[in-house]
Design a protein around this motif. Sequence first.
Motif, short mmCIF file in Angstrom:
data_model
loop_
_atom_site.label_atom_id
_atom_site.label_comp_id
_atom_site.label_asym_id
_atom_site.label_seq_id
_atom_site.Cartn_x
_atom_site.Cartn_y
_atom_site.Cartn_z
N UNK A 94 -1.93 -10.21 -7.80
CA UNK A 94 -1.52 -9.37 -6.68
C UNK A 94 -0.88 -8.10 -7.23
N UNK A 95 -1.31 -6.92 -6.80
CA UNK A 95 -0.74 -5.68 -7.33
C UNK A 95 0.74 -5.58 -6.99
N UNK A 96 1.53 -5.01 -7.91
CA UNK A 96 2.98 -4.91 -7.70
C UNK A 96 3.31 -3.86 -6.66
N UNK A 97 2.44 -2.88 -6.50
CA UNK A 97 2.74 -1.77 -5.58
C UNK A 97 1.79 -1.80 -4.39
N UNK A 98 2.37 -1.84 -3.19
CA UNK A 98 1.60 -1.84 -1.95
C UNK A 98 1.58 -0.42 -1.40
N UNK A 99 0.40 0.18 -1.27
CA UNK A 99 0.29 1.56 -0.80
C UNK A 99 0.44 1.69 0.72
N UNK A 100 0.54 0.58 1.41
CA UNK A 100 0.68 0.64 2.87
C UNK A 100 1.77 -0.30 3.36
N UNK A 101 3.03 -0.02 3.01
CA UNK A 101 4.13 -0.88 3.47
C UNK A 101 4.24 -0.85 4.99
N UNK A 102 4.77 -1.93 5.56
CA UNK A 102 4.82 -2.07 7.01
C UNK A 102 6.15 -1.63 7.61
N UNK A 107 6.27 12.95 8.99
CA UNK A 107 7.11 12.30 8.00
C UNK A 107 6.37 11.19 7.25
N UNK A 108 6.99 10.74 6.18
CA UNK A 108 6.41 9.64 5.40
C UNK A 108 6.19 8.41 6.27
N UNK A 109 7.18 8.11 7.12
CA UNK A 109 7.06 6.94 7.99
C UNK A 109 5.87 7.07 8.94
N UNK A 110 5.70 8.24 9.53
CA UNK A 110 4.60 8.45 10.46
C UNK A 110 3.26 8.39 9.72
N UNK A 111 3.20 8.98 8.55
CA UNK A 111 1.96 8.97 7.77
C UNK A 111 1.54 7.54 7.40
N UNK A 112 2.52 6.71 7.07
CA UNK A 112 2.21 5.36 6.61
C UNK A 112 2.05 4.35 7.74
N UNK A 113 2.85 4.51 8.80
CA UNK A 113 2.90 3.50 9.85
C UNK A 113 2.23 3.91 11.15
N UNK A 114 2.06 5.22 11.34
CA UNK A 114 1.63 5.71 12.65
C UNK A 114 2.87 5.97 13.50
N UNK A 115 2.76 6.86 14.47
CA UNK A 115 3.93 7.29 15.23
C UNK A 115 4.60 6.15 15.99
N UNK A 135 19.57 -5.05 5.27
CA UNK A 135 19.69 -5.91 6.44
C UNK A 135 18.45 -5.82 7.33
N UNK A 136 17.75 -4.69 7.26
CA UNK A 136 16.51 -4.51 8.04
C UNK A 136 15.29 -5.11 7.35
N UNK A 137 15.46 -5.50 6.10
CA UNK A 137 14.38 -6.07 5.30
C UNK A 137 13.15 -5.15 5.24
N UNK A 138 13.35 -3.88 4.89
CA UNK A 138 12.20 -2.96 4.80
C UNK A 138 11.32 -3.28 3.61
N UNK A 139 10.05 -2.94 3.72
CA UNK A 139 9.14 -3.13 2.60
C UNK A 139 9.17 -1.95 1.64
N UNK A 153 16.59 -8.02 -1.60
CA UNK A 153 15.14 -7.90 -1.38
C UNK A 153 14.42 -7.71 -2.72
N UNK A 154 14.14 -8.78 -3.42
CA UNK A 154 13.52 -8.67 -4.75
C UNK A 154 12.16 -7.96 -4.75
N UNK A 155 11.44 -8.02 -3.62
CA UNK A 155 10.09 -7.47 -3.60
C UNK A 155 9.98 -6.15 -2.86
N UNK A 156 11.08 -5.61 -2.37
CA UNK A 156 11.02 -4.31 -1.68
C UNK A 156 10.63 -3.22 -2.66
#
Length: 296
Positions: A50-58, A95-103, A132-136, A176-179
């Motif tokens: 499994x790749x260490x870097x996810x190009x499309x975090x949620x 923004x980065x968030x909009x580009x990755x997640x959609x508005x 606390x939000x557990x972001x990716x 968050x070890x995998x964030x």
Amino acid sequence: MRKRRDLSRAVLAAVTAAVLGVAGCDAVGGDAEGPSGTEARSARPSPKPTPAWDRSPASIAAVGDSVTTGFDACAVLSDCPEVSWATGSRADVDSLAVRLLGKAKAAERSWNYAVTGARMADVPGQMAQAALRRPELVTVMAGANDACRDTADAMTSVADFRTQFEDAMSTLRDALPKAQVYVASVPNLKRLWEQGRTSAMGKQVWKLGICPSMLSDPDALTAAANERRATVQERVEAYNKVLEQVCAKDRRCRFDDGAVYDFRFGVAQLSQWDWFHPSVNGQARLAEIAYRTVTN
């Protein structure tokens, strides 16, 4: 007797074949010996790692300082988080968030914990809140205020800066070890001084206390003034080296390789009020840099 010997050989051959079949030996043909046990397992193709870097975090959380709060982008001496390069909602920033997640998803799955005036010492606390939000994905842009002190002597030492950033990363990793982490370089403060000193309004706003170590006496070109600015610039470059080195030790961290530092902010990319912080256009350019780093 001959018939008995032939029968015995046939029975022995049949039993041997049955035993080999149950044991699961691999037939390789000819006189070659087939692999067995550990050799057989190593001969089989391994599953793809499994790749260490996810190009499309949620989900995304941002930590840092006034650049990430959109300070002075919409109104004088005011935060404007809707134009933040990291989590803003304005279409003209994308923004980065909009580009990755959609508005729609960005509105629900991105959080901004940056604080105007924050230094690296404040980032571990912001990281704890973000975790606390557990972001990716967590974005980090901090360090300018460590250099922007009342005097050059008051700047955060490089050693302390390193310890504080390591503390921030450890705080996140404990929770968050995998964030994933995107780290932006500290902007080129001397370049911002060179651009802003052409604006009479900008220089008036600088007197209110914006980055005195670099921006005080903006028109002074004495040896002492030039040495002061060079000292601040060297400290910024040292901070960026720390960011790069600490990030490199974490397989889920990406540094922008100095892209923000190298970006040549011009008139269109600087606040029309202070000629130091990014304008809306400047925020959009920072979003582009972050998106390239995260998705490449």
